[in-house]
Every structure is written in C-alpha cells, then in structure tokens.
Scaffold this active site. Structure first.
Site, short mmCIF file in Angstrom:
data_model
loop_
_atom_site.label_atom_id
_atom_site.label_comp_id
_atom_site.label_asym_id
_atom_site.label_seq_id
_atom_site.Cartn_x
_atom_site.Cartn_y
_atom_site.Cartn_z
N ASP A 167 36.31 7.72 67.43
CA ASP A 167 36.30 7.40 65.99
C ASP A 167 36.45 5.89 65.78
O ASP A 167 36.20 5.39 64.69
CB ASP A 167 37.46 8.13 65.28
CG ASP A 167 36.96 9.18 64.31
OD1 ASP A 167 35.76 9.16 63.98
OD2 ASP A 167 37.78 10.01 63.86
N GLN A 185 41.38 14.79 62.91
CA GLN A 185 40.84 14.89 61.56
C GLN A 185 41.88 14.39 60.56
O GLN A 185 43.01 14.86 60.54
CB GLN A 185 40.45 16.35 61.25
CG GLN A 185 39.75 16.52 59.94
CD GLN A 185 38.42 15.78 59.86
OE1 GLN A 185 37.61 15.84 60.78
NE2 GLN A 185 38.19 15.05 58.78
N LYS A 227 31.36 19.06 62.75
CA LYS A 227 31.40 18.29 64.00
C LYS A 227 31.19 19.20 65.20
O LYS A 227 30.44 18.89 66.12
CB LYS A 227 32.72 17.51 64.10
CG LYS A 227 32.76 16.34 63.11
CD LYS A 227 34.14 15.75 62.91
CE LYS A 227 34.10 14.77 61.74
NZ LYS A 227 35.41 14.30 61.32
#
Ligand code: NAP
Length: 301
Positions: free
Chosen positions: A120, A97, A53
């Site tokens: 997200d 994460q 990322k």
C-alpha cells in the site's frame, strides 16, 4: 470542446491481462505471488473493498490470504498477526484495510508491516522514499492516476498541476509523484482560500476531496486534463466524483469518469505492487546484492 474520456476500466483490464504473464513467469520459478489482506471489524464498506481486492487477486492468479479479525481485537494481536505475515515467505504483500477501530493505533500498525511487503506504500520508509524521489511501492491510488495521465501522452514536466485534497493516502503522495516528474505542483485543502483562483491555472487538475460537485466549469482552465479521484454516494444511491462531470467535460481536453476512472486503477496497482514485491523477493534470493529501490513510475523522463 468535449473532453476525451480517460478510461480507467479499459486500462485496468489491459494491465491485468499483462499481469497473468508475469504471474506465470513467477510460478514457473516456484513463486506464487501472495497478498494478505487484514480486516479488523465488520465495516460494510471495508468488507466490499476487501472483497474487491480478493476477487482481483484471484482474477490475476495472485494467492490471497484474507484475515478477518473481530472489531474488539486488541492491538497486540493485530501486531502479532502482522509479524507472522512478515515472516511468511508465501506472503509478498500485506495490506491493512483502513479505517481501523479507534482503540488501535493505525500508525503503529502500518509501521509494523515489513517495508518489503508494504504494497500500500503507507510505511514511513516508503513515504520517505517518495519525498527523496525513489520508493519501493508507490501508494496505489496516485500510482494509478500517474498511469492514467500517461495514457493521454502528456509530458507533465513544467505543467501546472493542482491537487485538491492533501490526505496522506492520495493528495500528498500524488503531489510528490508529480513533483518528481518535474511538474509545478500546488496542493489545495479545506482551508485554501478561493479554491478557484488556483484550479483555474491548472493544466492538470486532480481532485481528491470527497465533496460532490466541488469543481464546476468556471473553476477549470479551457483544455485542462481533469482527474476525479472522489467517490461519493448520493442520497439516491448514485456514485459520483468531486467534479461536475457533465459541465466540466465541455471545457476539459481529457477527463476521468466516476465510476470507471481512477477507482478500478487503485486495485490494479495493488496487484502491480504485489507482483513487483514477489519479483523483488525472487531476485533478492537469486542475487545477494540485488538492489532495486526505485519504482518505474517515479523515474523521470
Ligand atoms: P480525506 O482523507 O477525507 O481527505 C480529503 C482532503 O480533501 C483533505 O485534505 C481535505 O482538506 C480536502 N478537502 C475537503 N474539503 C475540501 C474543499 N471544500 N476544498 C478543498 N479541499 C477540501 O479523503 P481521501 O481519503 O484523500 O479521499 C478523497 C476522496 O477520494 C474521497 O471521495 C474518497 O472516497 C476518494 N478515494 C478514491 C479512491 C479511488 O480508488 N478512486 C481511493 C481513495 C480515496 P483538509 O486536509 O484541510 O481537511
């Protein structure tokens, strides 16, 4: 029939090229888009994902803030970190994460992220937005699948779509997005009886179960579009999806490979959401009453 390949790597590359222009436009107006990635602990797979990322951000001119917290970090410290990032105008997207260590309440952490920075798309506000047909940030993996489907030129309205897998991050949001596009959607999961009786009816089959070899040719309708979200590492180190690619490609009209299908799109859509967030922040600053809750991908035809 041999299926045509839906090339996620190529589409990703094309999209990322386009991002550079958007970043330049933002920078010219004094905004450098920024993504904060929080990693708690040192799960090796998570470290690889975070590394990918950060690398993708750099490639596109997005500033990345990598926050590495020790595995025994207490929940309150994670929440304080998020509060600081929520208030930081240089940060347009915040990503935690997953998975988090067991002593941390994942739901509580996800709800702490500002809905305006939830790139997200896992905050309940965004999940609710998906249910009613508009959302700020569509979750990245299903968002990527949606764009891959678009490259086939298929109008999903009225099509039978079967989604195998019902997780909160892939299966469920995927089903909701395609329902919004007026597909007839069936969701299957581990307790579904006779999976094949559902998959065989699919004009579009999307598989996200994490089970290598789950979908074999007998389960696929002739001419179906098959999207394989699964990523599985076999004992010999080989990465495969959930679909028997070699067998199914002889029956499908379009198919995604693994690797090189959905995988590259997930990170690309994370950057897309971060840019979108920076663009929203800028427009909100410029126009007091600016309202733009709906992501383009979810607009019907
Ligand atoms: P997950 O949370 O483990 O969910 C798996 C889902 O599949 C569950 O709903 C489960 O049913 C269902 N399932 C399991 N075995 C099944 C079977 N035999 N038949 C039908 N359904 C079955 O996994 P996830 O996070 O959604 O990820 C799924 C796969 O996609 C994994 O391989 C993951 O690595 C991959 N993935 C890829 C990307 C990407 O960027 N390409 C992104 C995310 C995930 P129950 O709900 O009944 O347990």
């Amino acid at each position: 029939m041999t299926a045509r390949i839906i090339d996620g790597k190529a589409l990703s590359k094309q999209l990322r090229e386009g991002f550079k222009t958007r970043v330049a436009t933002l920078v010219a107006q004094g905004v450098t888009p920024g993504l904060a990635v929080i990693l708690v602990g040192d799960n090796p797979a998570s470290r690889v994902y975070v590394g990918n990322k950060v690398k993708a951000c750099e490639e596109c001119g997005v500033r990345s803030f990598h926050i590495a917290l020790l595995g025994d970090t207490v929940e309150s410290e994670v929440l304080t970190t998020i509060a600081r990032l929520n208030a930081d105008p240089a940060v347009h997207g915040i990503l935690i994460q997953l998975p988090l260590p067991p002593h941390i309440d994942g739901r509580k952490v996800l709800e702490a992220i500002s809905v305006h920075k939830d790139v997200d798309g896992f905050h309940l506000y965004n999940v609710g937005g998906l249910v009613v047909g508009n959302t700020i940030f569509p979750p990245c993996t299903p968002y990527g699948v949606q764009l891959l489907l678009d490259t086939t030129g298929t109008d999903v309205a009225g099509k039978n779509v079967v989604v195998v897998g019902a997780s909160n991050i892939v299966g469920k949001p995927m089903a909701l997005m395609l329902l919004q596009r007026e597909a007839t959607v069936t969701i299957c999961h581990a307790k579904t009886r006779d999976l094949a009786q559902h998959t065989i009816l699919a004009d579009i089959l999307i598989v996200a179960a994490g089970k290598p070899g789950l979908i074999v040719p007998q389960m696929v309708k002739q001419g179906a579009i098959v999207i394989d979200v699964g990523i599985n590492r076999l004992p010999d180190g080989k990465i495969v999806g959930d679909v028997d690619f070699e067998g199914v490609k002889e029956k499908a009209s379009w198919i995604t490979p693994v690797p090189g299908g959905v995988g590259p799109m997930t990170v690309t859509m994370l950057i897309e959401n971060t840019l979108r967030s920076a663009e929203r922040a800028l427009r909100m600053r410029q126009t007091d009453d600016y309202q733009d809750w709906e992501a383009p991908v979810l607009k019907g035809h």
